[in-house]
Design a protein around this motif. Sequence first.
Motif, short mmCIF file in Angstrom:
data_model
loop_
_atom_site.label_atom_id
_atom_site.label_comp_id
_atom_site.label_asym_id
_atom_site.label_seq_id
_atom_site.Cartn_x
_atom_site.Cartn_y
_atom_site.Cartn_z
N SER A 95 -23.64 -1.73 -34.19
CA SER A 95 -23.78 -2.42 -32.89
C SER A 95 -24.96 -3.38 -32.91
O SER A 95 -24.88 -4.47 -32.35
CB SER A 95 -23.93 -1.40 -31.76
N THR A 96 -26.07 -3.01 -33.55
CA THR A 96 -27.21 -3.93 -33.65
C THR A 96 -26.85 -5.12 -34.53
O THR A 96 -27.28 -6.25 -34.25
CB THR A 96 -28.45 -3.22 -34.21
N LEU A 97 -26.04 -4.89 -35.56
CA LEU A 97 -25.61 -5.98 -36.43
C LEU A 97 -24.74 -6.97 -35.66
O LEU A 97 -24.92 -8.19 -35.78
CB LEU A 97 -24.84 -5.41 -37.63
N PRO A 110 -23.06 -5.45 -23.39
CA PRO A 110 -21.87 -4.62 -23.60
C PRO A 110 -21.78 -4.03 -25.00
O PRO A 110 -21.40 -2.86 -25.17
CB PRO A 110 -20.71 -5.59 -23.34
N VAL A 111 -22.13 -4.84 -26.03
CA VAL A 111 -22.07 -4.33 -27.41
C VAL A 111 -23.07 -3.20 -27.60
O VAL A 111 -22.76 -2.16 -28.21
CB VAL A 111 -22.35 -5.47 -28.42
N GLY A 115 -22.12 0.69 -28.57
CA GLY A 115 -22.74 1.38 -29.69
C GLY A 115 -23.47 2.63 -29.25
O GLY A 115 -23.43 3.67 -29.94
N LEU A 116 -24.12 2.55 -28.10
CA LEU A 116 -24.85 3.70 -27.57
C LEU A 116 -23.90 4.84 -27.23
O LEU A 116 -24.17 6.01 -27.53
CB LEU A 116 -25.62 3.27 -26.32
N THR A 383 -14.89 7.51 -31.39
CA THR A 383 -15.87 6.90 -32.30
C THR A 383 -15.19 5.97 -33.29
O THR A 383 -15.68 4.87 -33.57
CB THR A 383 -16.65 8.00 -33.06
N MET A 384 -14.04 6.40 -33.81
CA MET A 384 -13.31 5.55 -34.76
C MET A 384 -12.82 4.28 -34.08
O MET A 384 -12.85 3.19 -34.69
CB MET A 384 -12.14 6.34 -35.36
N LEU A 385 -12.36 4.38 -32.84
CA LEU A 385 -11.94 3.19 -32.09
C LEU A 385 -13.11 2.22 -31.93
O LEU A 385 -12.96 1.00 -32.10
CB LEU A 385 -11.41 3.59 -30.72
#
Length: 631
Positions: A95-97, A110-111, A115-116, A383-385
């Motif tokens: 998510s940081t990437l 939102p990203v 990720g959180l 998580t996979m989604l």
Amino acid sequence: MGIRSSDSAVADRNGADRKLMLVALGVVFGDIGTSPLYALRECFNPDHGIAVNEANILGLLSLILWSLVLVISIKYVGIVLRADNRGEGGVLALSTLVSTATPNWKLWGPVSAVGLFGAALFFGDGFVTPAISVLSAMEGLEVASPQLERFVLPGAVAVLTGLFLMQRHGTGAMGRLFGPVTLTWFLTLAALGLLHIGESPGVLLAINPMYAVHFFINNGGMGFVTLASVFLAVTGGEALYADMGHFGRAPIRKGWFMVVWPALVLNYFGQGALLMNNPLAVANPFYLLAPGWLLPLLIVLATCATIIASQAVISGVFSVTRQALNLGYLPRLRVKHSSEQEIGQVYVPTVNWLLFAGTLTLIISFRSSSALAGAYGIAISSTMLIDTILVMMLLRVRQEPHNRKMVALLTLILIAELAFFCSNLLKFDDGGWLPVLVAIGIYVLMSTWQEGRRTLAWLIAREQMPVRDFLSMIEKDPPLRVEGTAVYLAAEAGGMPRALLNNLKFNRVLHQRNVLLTFVRPEVPFVQSEERIEVQNLGEGLWRVTARYGFMETPNVVTALRGAEEKGLAYEPESTVYVVGRENPTFTTGSGMPLWRKRLFAFMGRNSQLAAIHFGVPSHRLLEVSSQVKL
């Protein structure tokens, strides 16, 4: 001579890769490697109403095989492992990437939130995986002898109690056994499967994906319900990406294609062959693969494998906790490094005992791995989604020519994962609510802490005195100077810290040398040593030191000052006082976060580890200065 040296280097590198692959077998593939204990058995759970006949056996085996191909081989091993954040993987790193790669700042929030929530779901998985894995292994006692059934529950509790008690000693010594034991486990899986495939080679027809299609045609709605059980075969796949930073892509890919995938497929097909010959073996097809004389040894090996799988998940939760701490999503917690050589080996006592309490509660409440299977899929499928969606976003942002093909392929996989997710949602009332509830609770904690810190930092920054004004003030009205150095921990590398201004205001003294030390968290896992420390002489005995640490690193005051010393700042530890400010929030209504979140933020702050301890400030030279901030 040159050729020999080159050959020797290649041989050494190949040898190192093999050793790394062996270690990776235990840490990375422990979770997915124990799925044969319960996955196919749960597909024929009586509640699903799926008859144990040849057509259904071939259909389910085909579904399991192609799920492993699409979700693990193609998605994670083939595509997602490429999306590394300077070598690190996992949903927070991803998510940081994505946030740093996208030029649209409106997507950053939102990203980050997605990720959180993905990280919060991983915490939920951390409660369920040890419980279902160890219970499924101990249930082999029932197969060995019905009289041993009463020992299943106490045995699982004893194993997990010992496992969580051992966490404080670190995983170094235990980790050296992980690889060989897990390799033995996978070789055993393959051998047991081959033994029965040889008796019923017709089971190999399941390689044809049309059998999976016919399964849905023949079973209708119940076939869709059974997808949640098929999904159990790919749980643990997210660990391939999360643990990439410890091993790199190559050992994980080699381990998957050379050992893990063949062993899993052979074992599942072996269980299918057994069921074709003996439908009654559906009670526990994994353990009934073994001849009677081998069963006690298999139970011991399976227990060891599930302990390793549980340890891998627990270590993963510690690692994610550390990332969340360093990214500012959680209050400061005590983190113990259990290895001087391996940076990733950490122990978080608070999280360890919360996991232990949660896992024990699950075992006592659900009492069997079949009952727990309903609670297992929702968090992992979610998580996979999230992984798939974030990687697709990253590929679209980068706009490289070959990315379109990967996005198209991921779109197909996303449809399959949505089907898994929807099927798991049907088990929400059967325990699936539990990890979701845990994830929501953890997300509320993390988002509240993040928002509270951001608000607090903004309020403090708004009242900060600019450096230029401070220098002008002490030039016009020089304070009394005392010998030595004062190091002030400053949250922001901008104005003057409140602790320094309050000290000057009330005591009317200033040290000869004053260092403003700020720890900066760039959204990368590691920072190069030459980029870590920045020193700036502001004049009038005032220095600013900026120390950069990635989210996989641990900041330390003394280490940072030693680095600053190499860049011209004199550092004398015994004549240095370390001043740490503590902001105590007071509550106001009508603005900002709701009052309940403000109270929650304050409660988390009061129970967090002291900043001085967290940043390694020498306690015998510490001075704390408190102040109040209206939140």
